[in-house]
Design a protein around this motif. Structure first.
Motif: not given
Length: 220
Positions: A22-27, A32-44
Motif C-alpha cells: 500500500p502507498v502508505q506503507a511504502r511512504a 524511515a530510510r531517509i531518517l536512518d541515513v540522515a542520522y548517519e550523515v548529520f553525525a558524520e
C-alpha cells in the motif's frame, strides 16, 4: 495436452504482477530510510556540511522526496533528533518488573542500559557534541525538548548513589561525570583501537566497561 495446459497456467501465474505494498506503507518505509541515513550523515558531517541531496542519494530517493516528507534540511534534522531521543527513551525505560528493584539495583541496571545504548549509538553523542560546541538555536531547541528531560531522568537515578560518597558534590558535575564515563570510550573507539587494539563495541569490551563504571561509582 494436459501438460501444455499446466505449462500455460504456470506461465500466466508467473507473469502476473506482484502485489505492491500500500502507498502508505511504502511512504512510511521511505521516510524511515531517509531518517536512518540522515542520522548517519548529520553525525558524520554536522548540520552545516550535511547536504540533503547527498542524503537523498544515499537513501535511494530523489531530493524532491525529501522535500515532500520533511520540507527542509532543518526539519529533517529536527525529525532525526526526535527519533534519536525516542529510541533512547525506549531503550532506557524500565519495565514494570524492573521498577520493583531496589534503588541500588535499579541504578546499576540503568547504567548497564545506558552504556549499551552509548556503545550501539555513538552517532547520538556525536550529534550532541557538535551542537553543544557550536551553540545556537538548534541546541536551545534540543536542550529544552529533549536534553533537559533526559538529564532529569539521569539526575533522579544518580540521586540514588551512596550519599556518603557524594557529600558536597555538585549535581551538575556528577551528571556530566556519569555521562562522560558512559559515552566517551565509545565515541573515541577508533582512538582506543589505535592505541590499545581494543574493539570497544565488542560485547566483552562493553561488559568490562560496565564493570569499571559500576565499580567506580559503588566503590566502598
Amino acid at each position: 495436452m494436459s501438460k501444455n495446459k499446466d505449462e500455460m497456467a504456470n506461465s500466466k501465474a508467473s507473469s502476473k504482477p506482484k502485489a505492491r505494498k500500500p502507498v502508505q506503507a511504502r511512504a512510511a518505509e521511505t521516510r524511515a530510510r531517509i531518517l536512518d541515513v540522515a542520522y548517519e550523515v548529520f553525525a558524520e558531517k554536522g548540520y552545516d556540511t550535511a547536504n540533503t541531496r547527498d542524503i537523498a542519494a544515499a537513501a535511494g530517493v530523489t531530493h524532491t522526496t525529501i522535500r515532500y516528507h520533511f520540507g527542509s534540511k532543518d526539519e529533517l534534522w529536527r525529525e532525526t533528533v526526535r527519533q534519536m531521543f525516542q529510541r533512547a527513551a525506549e531503550e532506557l525505560a524500565f519495565s514494570t518488573a524492573e521498577q520493583d528493584l531496589s534503588a541500588k539495583d535499579r541504578l546499576k541496571l540503568f547504567l548497564r542500559k545506558y552504556i549499551y545504548y552509548c556503545a550501539r549509538n555513538t552517532n547520538h553523542a556525536r550529534i550532541m557534541i557538535a551542537e553543544s560546541v557550536r551553540g545556537g538555536e538548534r541546541l536551545d531547541w534540543m536542550a529544552e525538548n529533549f536534553i533537559r528531560p533526559s538529564h532529569e531522568t539521569i539526575n533522579k537515578v544518580s540521586s540514588e548513589l551512596p550519599a556518603e560518597r557524594l557529600s558536597g558534590v555538585s549535581s551538575v558535575s556528577l551528571l556530566y561525570i556519569v555521562v562522560a564515563m558512559c559515552q566517551l570510550p565509545f565515541v573515541l573507539s577508533k582512538e582506543v583501537k589505535s592505541l590499545y587494539d581494543i574493539e570497544m563495541t565488542s560485547t566483552d569490551a562493553i561488559e568490562a566497561h560496565i564493570e569499571a563504571v559500576t565499580s567506580l561509582l559503588f566503590a566502598k
